[in-house]
Design a protein around this motif. Structure first.
Motif, PDB file in Angstrom:
ATOM      1  N   SER A  67       0.803  -1.222   0.000  1.00 32.14           N
ATOM      2  CA  SER A  67       0.000   0.000   0.000  1.00 32.14           C
ATOM      3  C   SER A  67       0.836   1.272   0.000  1.00 32.14           C
ATOM      4  O   SER A  67       0.295   2.372  -0.156  1.00 32.14           O
ATOM      5  CB  SER A  67      -0.952   0.003   1.206  1.00 32.14           C
ATOM      6  OG  SER A  67      -1.923  -1.016   1.061  1.00 32.14           O
ATOM      7  N   ARG A  72      -1.535   1.905  -6.109  1.00 33.66           N
ATOM      8  CA  ARG A  72      -1.933   0.591  -5.594  1.00 33.66           C
ATOM      9  C   ARG A  72      -3.295   0.155  -6.123  1.00 33.66           C
ATOM     10  O   ARG A  72      -3.490  -1.018  -6.475  1.00 33.66           O
ATOM     11  CB  ARG A  72      -1.929   0.625  -4.059  1.00 33.66           C
ATOM     12  CG  ARG A  72      -2.839   1.689  -3.471  1.00 33.66           C
ATOM     13  CD  ARG A  72      -2.503   2.041  -2.045  1.00 33.66           C
ATOM     14  NE  ARG A  72      -3.533   2.905  -1.457  1.00 33.66           N
ATOM     15  CZ  ARG A  72      -3.447   3.433  -0.260  1.00 33.66           C
ATOM     16  NH1 ARG A  72      -2.379   3.193   0.485  1.00 33.66           N
ATOM     17  NH2 ARG A  72      -4.423   4.182   0.210  1.00 33.66           N
ATOM     18  N   GLU A  73      -4.288   1.065  -6.142  1.00 36.82           N
ATOM     19  CA  GLU A  73      -5.629   0.673  -6.596  1.00 36.82           C
ATOM     20  C   GLU A  73      -5.615   0.280  -8.071  1.00 36.82           C
ATOM     21  O   GLU A  73      -6.271  -0.683  -8.467  1.00 36.82           O
ATOM     22  CB  GLU A  73      -6.641   1.812  -6.383  1.00 36.82           C
ATOM     23  CG  GLU A  73      -7.010   2.047  -4.927  1.00 36.82           C
ATOM     24  CD  GLU A  73      -6.081   3.009  -4.215  1.00 36.82           C
ATOM     25  OE1 GLU A  73      -6.315   3.311  -3.030  1.00 36.82           O
ATOM     26  OE2 GLU A  73      -5.107   3.477  -4.861  1.00 36.82           O
ATOM     27  N   GLU A  74      -4.878   1.011  -8.882  1.00 31.60           N
ATOM     28  CA  GLU A  74      -4.823   0.705 -10.313  1.00 31.60           C
ATOM     29  C   GLU A  74      -4.220  -0.676 -10.557  1.00 31.60           C
ATOM     30  O   GLU A  74      -4.683  -1.430 -11.414  1.00 31.60           O
ATOM     31  CB  GLU A  74      -4.016   1.775 -11.055  1.00 31.60           C
ATOM     32  CG  GLU A  74      -4.065   1.634 -12.566  1.00 31.60           C
ATOM     33  CD  GLU A  74      -3.361   2.777 -13.288  1.00 31.60           C
ATOM     34  OE1 GLU A  74      -3.233   2.684 -14.531  1.00 31.60           O
ATOM     35  OE2 GLU A  74      -2.948   3.743 -12.630  1.00 31.60           O
ATOM     36  N   GLU A  77      -6.826  -3.352  -9.274  1.00 33.32           N
ATOM     37  CA  GLU A  77      -7.964  -3.428 -10.194  1.00 33.32           C
ATOM     38  C   GLU A  77      -7.590  -4.158 -11.477  1.00 33.32           C
ATOM     39  O   GLU A  77      -8.395  -4.928 -12.028  1.00 33.32           O
ATOM     40  CB  GLU A  77      -8.467  -2.017 -10.516  1.00 33.32           C
ATOM     41  CG  GLU A  77      -9.261  -1.394  -9.370  1.00 33.32           C
ATOM     42  CD  GLU A  77      -9.638   0.044  -9.633  1.00 33.32           C
ATOM     43  OE1 GLU A  77      -9.082   0.654 -10.581  1.00 33.32           O
ATOM     44  OE2 GLU A  77     -10.494   0.570  -8.888  1.00 33.32           O
ATOM     45  N   LEU A 103      -8.134  -2.408   0.043  1.00 35.76           N
ATOM     46  CA  LEU A 103      -8.164  -1.257  -0.858  1.00 35.76           C
ATOM     47  C   LEU A 103      -9.465  -1.130  -1.641  1.00 35.76           C
ATOM     48  O   LEU A 103      -9.858  -0.031  -2.021  1.00 35.76           O
ATOM     49  CB  LEU A 103      -6.997  -1.346  -1.851  1.00 35.76           C
ATOM     50  CG  LEU A 103      -5.591  -1.251  -1.242  1.00 35.76           C
ATOM     51  CD1 LEU A 103      -4.537  -1.597  -2.292  1.00 35.76           C
ATOM     52  CD2 LEU A 103      -5.334   0.131  -0.677  1.00 35.76           C
ATOM     53  N   LEU A 104     -10.139  -2.270  -1.890  1.00 32.06           N
ATOM     54  CA  LEU A 104     -11.328  -2.263  -2.743  1.00 32.06           C
ATOM     55  C   LEU A 104     -12.438  -3.078  -2.100  1.00 32.06           C
ATOM     56  O   LEU A 104     -12.173  -3.988  -1.298  1.00 32.06           O
ATOM     57  CB  LEU A 104     -10.994  -2.849  -4.122  1.00 32.06           C
ATOM     58  CG  LEU A 104      -9.952  -2.106  -4.958  1.00 32.06           C
ATOM     59  CD1 LEU A 104      -9.594  -2.926  -6.191  1.00 32.06           C
ATOM     60  CD2 LEU A 104     -10.447  -0.727  -5.355  1.00 32.06           C
ATOM     61  N   HIS A 136     -15.004  -9.175  -7.613  1.00 32.85           N
ATOM     62  CA  HIS A 136     -15.022  -7.711  -7.727  1.00 32.85           C
ATOM     63  C   HIS A 136     -15.842  -7.311  -8.948  1.00 32.85           C
ATOM     64  O   HIS A 136     -15.609  -7.823 -10.047  1.00 32.85           O
ATOM     65  CB  HIS A 136     -13.591  -7.180  -7.858  1.00 32.85           C
ATOM     66  CG  HIS A 136     -13.494  -5.689  -7.944  1.00 32.85           C
ATOM     67  ND1 HIS A 136     -13.998  -4.854  -6.966  1.00 32.85           N
ATOM     68  CD2 HIS A 136     -12.954  -4.875  -8.887  1.00 32.85           C
ATOM     69  CE1 HIS A 136     -13.765  -3.596  -7.304  1.00 32.85           C
ATOM     70  NE2 HIS A 136     -13.140  -3.583  -8.472  1.00 32.85           N
TER      71      HIS A 136
END
Length: 375
Positions: A67, A72-74, A77, A103-104, A136
């Motif tokens: 993190s 990180r999110e990209e 995902e 994160l998600l 997800h």
């Protein structure tokens, strides 16, 4: 670095476009390692018809370390666009599951027991259970833990060939000369723990004068490509440490450490595996480490000891290795002392266990499990 990240995105886009142009309708695309973390997302946007599998050859870090990345999110995902994401061991898979869920808004499958060939507890990377899937945006992703393997039959056929048997005899007469031969094979890299290993060997020589002249360490440490200052500094440190230790302890007829930074042909490397009494592999961090497996394959039916870092993925499947913590002087000292003291019978028992694991978890087994996950 933001400038590097933009380059990373562009390169991933190009790989994704090339893969999509090559793939037939409904094809399976297998992507390898963190260098292509963003490729799954780009591929899924371009080709919703294909199946995507991703395999991490390097360790997936714990969620708090991962993190740190601003992107990180990209990354997560993109990986969640896969049909299966593969890792060497359950701990790495669980690290990814925790990172994704922190994160998600993902749904996690109930924890499942790990396969019998993994160590459930007792070392740094052991893991008793793991998350089998994540969901997800209505898309389910399987998490698959299968360590990369070797081709043990090929290694043993090389070992038993006449040219390699001749090399083994040459090693025994020119290098061993009745001594205990310790082999360490890696590359020049700050993660490989070469300087920590050398300092442990120096402490061994300091506290045990009786083994002077009776043991020799061969360090095959392949130099990195030129132009990377961090690797050049690491190589200089290794060479200086070897020179200092040999200067302190060498005798007219005995040099305690033999160092090479040249790439060794594979057939010759198999000969060194087969001739070595101890293989010493103690990186600070390593996704798996195939050298440990290659040594066990080459020593099947014989004795020999494997000293292995707890921070290698291989440590949770090589049940017979002498495990150690390369960050601890005491643990490193204890491990090499134990390896030198094991009886022939205990060496053979441990090696039989490790060779059985290597035979079971071959490269074919790895490919089969990873690819079956997306069928």
């Amino acid at each position: 670095n933001n400038a590097d990240w933009q380059t990373f995105r562009e390169v991933n886009q190009r790989f994704a476009e090339a893969a999509c142009n090559e793939a037939a309708p409904g094809a399976s695309i297998w992507i390898h390692d963190y260098n292509l973390w963003l490729a799954p997302g780009f591929i899924r946007a371009l080709r919703p018809d294909v199946k995507i599998s991703f395999f991490h050859h390097t360790p997936f870090p714990s969620s708090d370390v991962f993190s740190i990345l601003p992107w990180r999110e990209e990354i997560v995902e993109s990986l969640l666009c896969c049909d299966a994401v593969g890792f060497h061991i359950p701990r790495y898979a669980e690290n990814f599951a925790r990172a994704a869920s922190s994160l998600l808004p993902v749904k996690k499958g109930p924890k499942a027991s790990i396969a019998d060939h993994f160590m459930p507890c007792g070392s740094a990377l052991a893991q008793p259970d793991a998350t089998p899937w994540l969901e997800h945006n209505g898309h389910r992703v399987k998490l698959v833990a299968t360590p990369v393997g070797t081709s043990p039959d090929v290694i043993r056929s090389i070992r038993d060939s006449k040219p390699v048997q001749d090399l083994i005899k040459e090693i025994e007469s020119n290098t061993k000369r009745g001594r205990t031969l310790i082999l360490s094979a890696s590359r020049v890299d700050y993660t490989k723990g070469n300087e920590e290993l050398l300092r442990t060997f120096e402490r061994l020589l300091e506290r045990n004068e009786a083994i002077h002249g009776q043991v020799v360490l061969v360090l095959a440490c392949v130099a990195a490509n030129t132009g990377m200052k961090v690797y050049e500094d690491t190589q200089r440190g290794i060479e200086e440490t070897v020179g200092r230790i040999n200067g302190r302890f060498s005798k007219i007829d005995w040099v305690p450490i033999r160092l090479t930074t040249q790439r060794i042909p594979y057939e010759e490397m198999v000969a060194w595996f087969a001739a070595s009494d101890i293989c010493w592999i103690t990186p600070l961090r390593d996704g798996l480490n195939l050298v440990a497996k290659e040594y066990a394959a080459a020593r099947k039916g014989q004795g020999g000891s494997l000293v292995l870092s707890e921070f290698t993925g291989a440590s949770v499947v090589m049940k017979g290795a002498v495990l150690t913590n390369p960050y601890s002087h005491r643990r490193m000292d204890e491990a090499i002392d134990l390896a030198l003291s094991l009886s022939g019978e205990e060496q053979r028992e441990r090696m039989a266990s490790m060779a059985a694991s290597v035979d079971q978890l071959s490269v074919n087994h790895w490919a089969k499990e990873q690819l079956e996950a997306i069928q």
